[in-house]
Design an enzyme around this catalytic site. Sequence first.
Site, short mmCIF file in Angstrom:
data_model
loop_
_atom_site.label_atom_id
_atom_site.label_comp_id
_atom_site.label_asym_id
_atom_site.label_seq_id
_atom_site.Cartn_x
_atom_site.Cartn_y
_atom_site.Cartn_z
N HIS A 1 0.84 -1.21 0.00
CA HIS A 1 0.00 0.00 0.00
C HIS A 1 0.88 1.26 0.00
O HIS A 1 0.74 2.14 -0.85
CB HIS A 1 -0.91 -0.03 1.24
CG HIS A 1 -1.76 1.19 1.41
ND1 HIS A 1 -3.09 1.23 1.08
CD2 HIS A 1 -1.48 2.43 1.88
CE1 HIS A 1 -3.58 2.43 1.32
NE2 HIS A 1 -2.63 3.19 1.82
N GLU A 2 1.80 1.32 0.95
CA GLU A 2 2.64 2.52 1.06
C GLU A 2 3.57 2.65 -0.15
O GLU A 2 3.84 3.76 -0.62
CB GLU A 2 3.45 2.51 2.37
CG GLU A 2 2.59 2.44 3.64
CD GLU A 2 1.54 3.54 3.76
OE1 GLU A 2 1.71 4.64 3.19
OE2 GLU A 2 0.50 3.30 4.43
N HIS B 1 1.75 4.42 -2.76
CA HIS B 1 1.83 5.88 -2.56
C HIS B 1 3.17 6.40 -3.06
O HIS B 1 3.26 7.45 -3.71
CB HIS B 1 1.72 6.22 -1.07
CG HIS B 1 0.33 6.21 -0.51
ND1 HIS B 1 -0.69 6.97 -1.02
CD2 HIS B 1 -0.20 5.55 0.55
CE1 HIS B 1 -1.80 6.77 -0.30
NE2 HIS B 1 -1.52 5.91 0.65
N GLU C 1 -4.81 7.81 -2.60
CA GLU C 1 -5.30 6.53 -2.08
C GLU C 1 -5.69 5.59 -3.22
O GLU C 1 -5.63 4.37 -3.08
CB GLU C 1 -6.49 6.75 -1.15
CG GLU C 1 -6.09 7.11 0.27
CD GLU C 1 -5.23 6.04 0.94
OE1 GLU C 1 -5.54 4.84 0.80
OE2 GLU C 1 -4.24 6.41 1.59
CO CO Z 1 -2.77 5.28 2.20
#
Ligand code: CO
Length: 500
Positions: free
Chosen positions: A262-263, A266, A294
């Site tokens: 997830h990160e 980003h 997101e």
């Molecule tokens: Co996030």
Amino acid sequence: MRDEIKRLIEIDRQRTLFTHIGALLGWDQETYLPERAVEERAEQLALIQGLAHEKAVQPEIGDLLAALEEDKDLDGLELAYLRVAKREFERESKLPAELVTEMARQTSLSQASWVQARKENDFSRFAPYLQKMVDLNIEMASVLDPKGEQPYDVLLDLFEIGSTEDGIAKVFSVMREDLVRVLGKIRSRPQVDDSFLRGKVSAAAQAKMSDHFMDAIGFDRSRGRLDITAHPFTTTLGRDDIRITTRYIEDYFPSSIFSTVHEAGHALYEMGIDPHPDFRGTKLADAVSMAVHESQSRMWENLIGRSSQFWKPHYASLVGMAEGALDGIGFENFIGAINKVEPSLIRTEADEVTYGLHVILRFDLEAALISGSLSVSDLPEAWNQKMKELLGLEVPDNAQGCLQDVHWAMGAFGYFPSYALGNLYAAQFWSKMNEDLPDLGERLGAGDCAPVRGWLQRNIHKPGNSYLPGELLEKVTGKPLDASYFTRYLEEKYSRIYGF
Ligand code: CO
């Protein structure tokens, strides 16, 4: 390029340097800062953010913007830059320096208090800090929009330009109905066994997994690094310095894999921004919005990271790293387990179906905190009631309830809706990407994430802040936000897994 724009860029780059130094201090506080250094760190952050603010509001910026106002010869990027620069200048100019530094100081103290309160499961310890963050946000909203009757709308706009409580409530009410319907179908089928994911896997083994998957999706280690924090996040300390963090839960190792992916999603966004070399280090080289951010992290985490195509080339390596936890389990059982749908207490570990309900809970509660209809002292009770209503769960303690997320401690009221909007954006982008790249699944199945990365970089990352979120979505997909993409994605995926 006109001299006035060059000068604006020069000032902007100095402001960015201050912002990045502030981010470095913040990153250090979350990763390595000794406990007793918190108070001075708060002062350091207040000072640096005050300096960034001073740069952002110097009257010369207003003069330069005015001089460029009537120019008909500016190109598209220059116009986009001026639009962003003007918006930021007008907003920053409304904020008194004392409010900016006080927010920076209190945010730092409040975050430190939250870490302790969560560890000790003690809401009362954190409550006065949270109160302060609520008060400061209400004050900021009234300064930004003195005539506004809806302070929460002002705060939402800071994360997703143009969004309002009413608009989001409408989208969320449709989303809630859809999620509850899909959840109902899933719950009527035999449930998936994921008990083998709860075997003990050491932090060292999980660190290896994180490394493996950062590399797999193409995180550039020469431009960033991974560390450990209470709450995973991504922060930009420089154009070539994107930091991500994760956490290792020994009796649930998938948590760290999906947090890291997830990160890293980003981070790929931040690494890919480059509207034009002339605008590096300026506001045009920022992300469009939190929801679009997101959409990137959740696309890598879920649409890609929980798909069987993605796992095909990686599953054997995972079994090798899992210290026996996956021995004899088999690929299909593993895919089912990482996609198990079941109401649970913690947002960051929620499945793709119930996740949106966690966001609706926070949206309702933060709107109430900011409007004053909910007091800080009543928050734990209100949280627990909502949890019962939306997910049918009893909350055993505040650490697993209203203390689980860092956002309110950071004073980020209006941020949570971005998570659910991000899911909606992600599904809409994903549909278009699959149209553009018909062999996408095959490529992922061969361990090749480059086509996905390339498509995202060209279409979404590169332009930076050149468009408004809605404009970007229309430009890339040809359509305004349409929540039905996400519902269709869920229906299709879970009907396969659960057989309905
Ligand atoms: Co996030």
